[in-house]
Design an enzyme around this catalytic site. Structure first.
Site, short mmCIF file in Angstrom:
data_model
loop_
_atom_site.label_atom_id
_atom_site.label_comp_id
_atom_site.label_asym_id
_atom_site.label_seq_id
_atom_site.Cartn_x
_atom_site.Cartn_y
_atom_site.Cartn_z
N ARG A 1 -35.69 -29.36 50.67
CA ARG A 1 -36.93 -29.81 50.05
C ARG A 1 -36.70 -30.64 48.79
O ARG A 1 -37.43 -31.59 48.53
CB ARG A 1 -37.79 -28.58 49.74
CG ARG A 1 -39.19 -28.89 49.20
CD ARG A 1 -39.98 -27.60 49.08
NE ARG A 1 -41.25 -27.77 48.43
CZ ARG A 1 -42.39 -28.12 49.04
NH1 ARG A 1 -42.37 -28.34 50.34
NH2 ARG A 1 -43.52 -28.23 48.37
N HIS B 1 -45.47 -20.91 15.79
CA HIS B 1 -46.18 -19.77 16.40
C HIS B 1 -47.34 -20.25 17.27
O HIS B 1 -48.26 -19.49 17.58
CB HIS B 1 -46.71 -18.80 15.33
CG HIS B 1 -45.72 -18.49 14.25
ND1 HIS B 1 -44.76 -17.51 14.40
CD2 HIS B 1 -45.53 -19.04 13.03
CE1 HIS B 1 -44.02 -17.46 13.30
NE2 HIS B 1 -44.46 -18.39 12.47
N SER C 1 -55.34 -29.11 42.70
CA SER C 1 -55.77 -27.79 43.18
C SER C 1 -56.53 -27.96 44.48
O SER C 1 -57.33 -28.89 44.63
CB SER C 1 -56.66 -27.10 42.14
OG SER C 1 -57.30 -25.96 42.69
N ARG D 1 -6.69 -9.74 43.61
CA ARG D 1 -7.97 -10.23 44.12
C ARG D 1 -8.65 -9.17 44.97
O ARG D 1 -8.02 -8.27 45.51
CB ARG D 1 -7.85 -11.52 44.94
CG ARG D 1 -7.51 -11.35 46.38
CD ARG D 1 -8.37 -11.98 47.46
NE ARG D 1 -9.64 -12.54 47.15
CZ ARG D 1 -10.16 -13.59 47.77
NH1 ARG D 1 -9.44 -14.24 48.67
NH2 ARG D 1 -11.35 -14.00 47.49
#
Length: 492
Positions: A24, A165, A295, A335
Site C-alpha cells: 500500500r 503547554h 469524512s 548464537r
C-alpha cells in the site's frame, strides 16, 4: 463470524494477507530491496565472491565453475519453485538454495558454500541490505529537509502566536518554528549517516567465528585465511570486516542501525503532531486534493490524514527498535536461532516504515498551506495582553510611575479577560487602555505598540543564520541528490 474461505488461490494478492507496508505505501525501490528476488540474488553473489577469493588463493575451483555462477546470479520462476520444493524437503532455506544454484551451475555445484556456514550468506546479505536501505533513506531525508528550508525561508518573518503547554505564549514566526523541525531532522541525517558509515562486513568467519573450516581448507595457512576474509570483504564492497564475530555478526549492530530510525520516528511524530494542531487552529494545513474526501459522513471535513499517517507509522517505527534491543540481549554464547524470525520481520519493516514516512513528509512539505489572516486574527486576540509591558515602559519614558501603570494595567486586564471568558466577546483591553484617563494623559502611540513585528525578537534573523550557517553546510554533499528529485506522490 468469518466463514471458511473456499478455493483460495495463494498467488492472488486479493485472497491472502499482504503487509500494507509494501502493498500500500512503500516505494518500489525499498520494497524490492527486501524482496525474495533480491535476497537470493545477493546470496548467489556472496557465494560467487567466496569462490573467486578461494580460487585466487589456490583452491581447485575451475574457470567454468566461476563462469556458470556469474551467468546465473538471478533466479527465474522455475528456480524459485525448485527452491521452495528443496526447502520443504530439507527444512533449511540456505541449503535449499545451495542445491538450486548448483542445479543451474553444475560445474560449481561441488564448491558452492565451500567452508562456509549459513550465516556467511544470511548475515552478510543483511549487512548489505542495511547499508543499501540507508542509502535509499538518506537522500530522501535530505530532500525533506531542503523542502522545509524553502518553507522556513518563505515565512521567516511571518509573526505567529507561540505556544507553551499549548497555551498562548510570546510570538515567534512560522519560519522560526519550522527551523525547530529542520534542526531535529538534521540530527537524524547525521545519525543515519554515522550508522551507515559504521557498518562493517561479517566476512568469512566459520561456524562459531573461529575460521576453523577455512584454516583446514588452506592446510593451516593462517595468512591465507586472513587474505580470504579481506578479499571477500573487498569483493562485497565493504571497507572493513568486523575483527571478531560469533556465528553471526553481533546483534548490537542491528541496535545501532535501528536506533537512528527510531529517533527519526520521534522527530516525524513531533512534526506531524504540530501540523495536526495547526490544522485544528486553521493556521496551516497539509495538502488537500480537489477530489479528496475527509469524512464519509461529514462532507465538509478536511482531516490531516497525511500527518495522521505519519504519526501512526512513526509509533510503529519507534517500537521496532525494542525488538533489536531484546534480540541482542537474549543471544546465548555464539548464537541462538531465536533471533531469526524476529529479524526477518523487524529489519525490513523498520526500513519500509521509515521510507513511507519520508515520502509522506516530503509530500506534506511540498504542499503546506498557510493562512496569514487567520494567524493575524489569533494574534490580535492575544497581543493586547502581551503588549501591556510595552505600554508600561512607554508610560515610564513619558515620566510616569511604573508601579501605578502596572496597577492600572492589572485592573484593566482582568476586566478585559472577564469579557472574553464570561461574555464570549473579543478582547477589548486596548480600547480600555485608550479610554482610560490615566493613560490618556501620556499621549501614547498605542496602535504602534500593537505591531506584531515588535514581538518576534530575532526570529527572522535566526532563520537566516540557521539556514546559512547550519543547514547549507549540512546539505552541501546532498545537492546533486536533491536536485533531481521530483514532487512526492502518494499511492493512497
Amino acid at each position: 463470524m468469518v466463514s471458511a474461505a473456499v478455493n483460495i488461490n495463494p498467488a492472488d494478492p486479493q485472497q491472502t494477507y499482504q503487509t500494507p507496508l509494501s502493498s500500500r505505501y512503500a516505494s518500489k525501490e525499498m520494497a524490492h530491496l527486501f524482496s525474495p528476488a533480491m535476497r537470493f540474488h545477493t546470496w548467489r553473489k556472496l557465494w560467487l565472491h567466496l569462490a573467486i577469493a578461494e580460487k585466487e588463493l589456490g583452491l581447485p575451483i575451475t574457470d567454468e565453475a566461476i563462469a556458470e555462477m556469474e551467468a546465473n546470479l538471478h533466479l527465474d520462476a522455475e528456480q524459485f519453485t525448485l527452491a521452495e520444493k528443496e526447502e520443504k524437503k530439507r527444512r533449511h532455506d540456505v541449503m535449499a538454495h545451495v542445491h538450486t544454484f548448483g542445479n543451474v551451475a553444475p560445474s560449481a555445484a561441488g564448491i558452492i558454500h565451500l567452508g562456509a556456514t549459513s550465516c556467511y550468506v544470511t548475515d552478510n546479505a543483511d549487512l548489505i541490505f542495511l547499508r543499501s536501505a540507508l542509502n535509499i533513506l538518506l537522500p530522501k531525508l535530505a530532500t525533506v529537509i531542503y523542502r522545509l528550508s524553502l518553507f522556513a525561508e518563505q515565512y521567516r518573518d511571518l509573526p505567529t502566536l507561540g505556544f507553551t503547554h499549548f497555551q498562548p505564549a510570546q510570538l515567534t514566526t512560522v519560519g522560526k518554528r519550522t527551523t525547530l523541525w529542520i534542526q531535529e531532522l538534521l540530527w537524524d541525517l547525521r545519525n543515519m549517516t554515522r550508522a551507515r558509515d559504521d557498518l562493517g562486513f561479517r566476512g568469512v568467519k566459520g561456524t562459531t567465528g573461529t575460521q576453523a573450516s577455512f584454516l583446514s581448507l588452506f592446510d593451516g595457512d593462517h595468512s591465507k585465511v586472513v587474505a580470504l576474509d579481506k578479499r571477500v570483504t573487498e569483493l562485497s564492497g565493504f571497507p572493513f570486516a568486523y575483527p571478531v564475530s560469533s556465528q553471526t555478526y553481533s546483534r548490537k549492530v542491528d541496535v545501532d542501525v535501528l536506533a537512528p530510525l527510531a529517533s527519526f520516528g520521534a522527530t516525524a511524530h513531533k512534526i506531524a503532531s504540530d501540523i495536526r494542531l495547526l490544522a485544528h487552529l486553521k493556521e496551516v494545513e497539509e495538502p488537500f486534493e480537489k477530489d479528496q474526501i475527509g469524512s464519509s459522513a461529514m462532507a465538509y471535513k478536511r482531516n490531516p490524514m497525511r500527518s495522521e499517517r505519519v504519526c501512526s507509522l512513526a509509533r510503529h517505527l519507534m517500537v521496532l527498535h525494542q525488538n533489536a534491543l531484546m534480540t541482542a540481549a537474549t543471544q546465548w554464547f555464539e548464537r541462538t536461532l531465536d533471533d531469526s524470525a524476529n529479524r526477518r520481520v523487524t529489519l525490513p519493516e523498520a526500513f519500509l516504515t521509515a521510507d513511507i514516512i519520508l515520502t509522506t513528509l516530503q509530500n506534506i512539505s511540498e504542499g503546506l498551506v498557510v493562512y496569514p489572516q487567520v494567524i493575524a486574527r489569533r494574534i490580535s486576540e492575544e497581543l493586547p495582553f502581551m503588549a501591556t509591558e510595552n505600554v508600561i515602559m512607554a508610560v515610564v519614558k513619558k515620566g510616569g510611575d511604573r508601579q501605578e501603570a502596572h496597577e492600572r494595567i492589572r485592573v484593566l486586564s482582568h476586566e478585559a479577560s472577564a469579557v472574553v471568558k464570561q461574555e464570549g466577546k473579543s478582547n477589548d483591553l486596548i480600547m480600555r487602555i485608550k479610554q482610560d484617563a490615566y493613560f490618556g494623559k501620556y499621549d501614547l502611540a498605542i496602535d504602534d505598540l500593537l505591531d506584531a513585528r515588535h514581538y518576534i525578537g530575532r526570529a527572522p534573523e535566526q532563520v537566516d543564520e540557521f539556514l546559512a550557517g547550519t543547514l547549507q553546510p549540512a546539505l552541501a554533499s546532498w545537492k546533486s541528490s536533491i536536485a533531481g528529485v521530483g514532487k512526492a506522490e502518494l499511492n493512497v
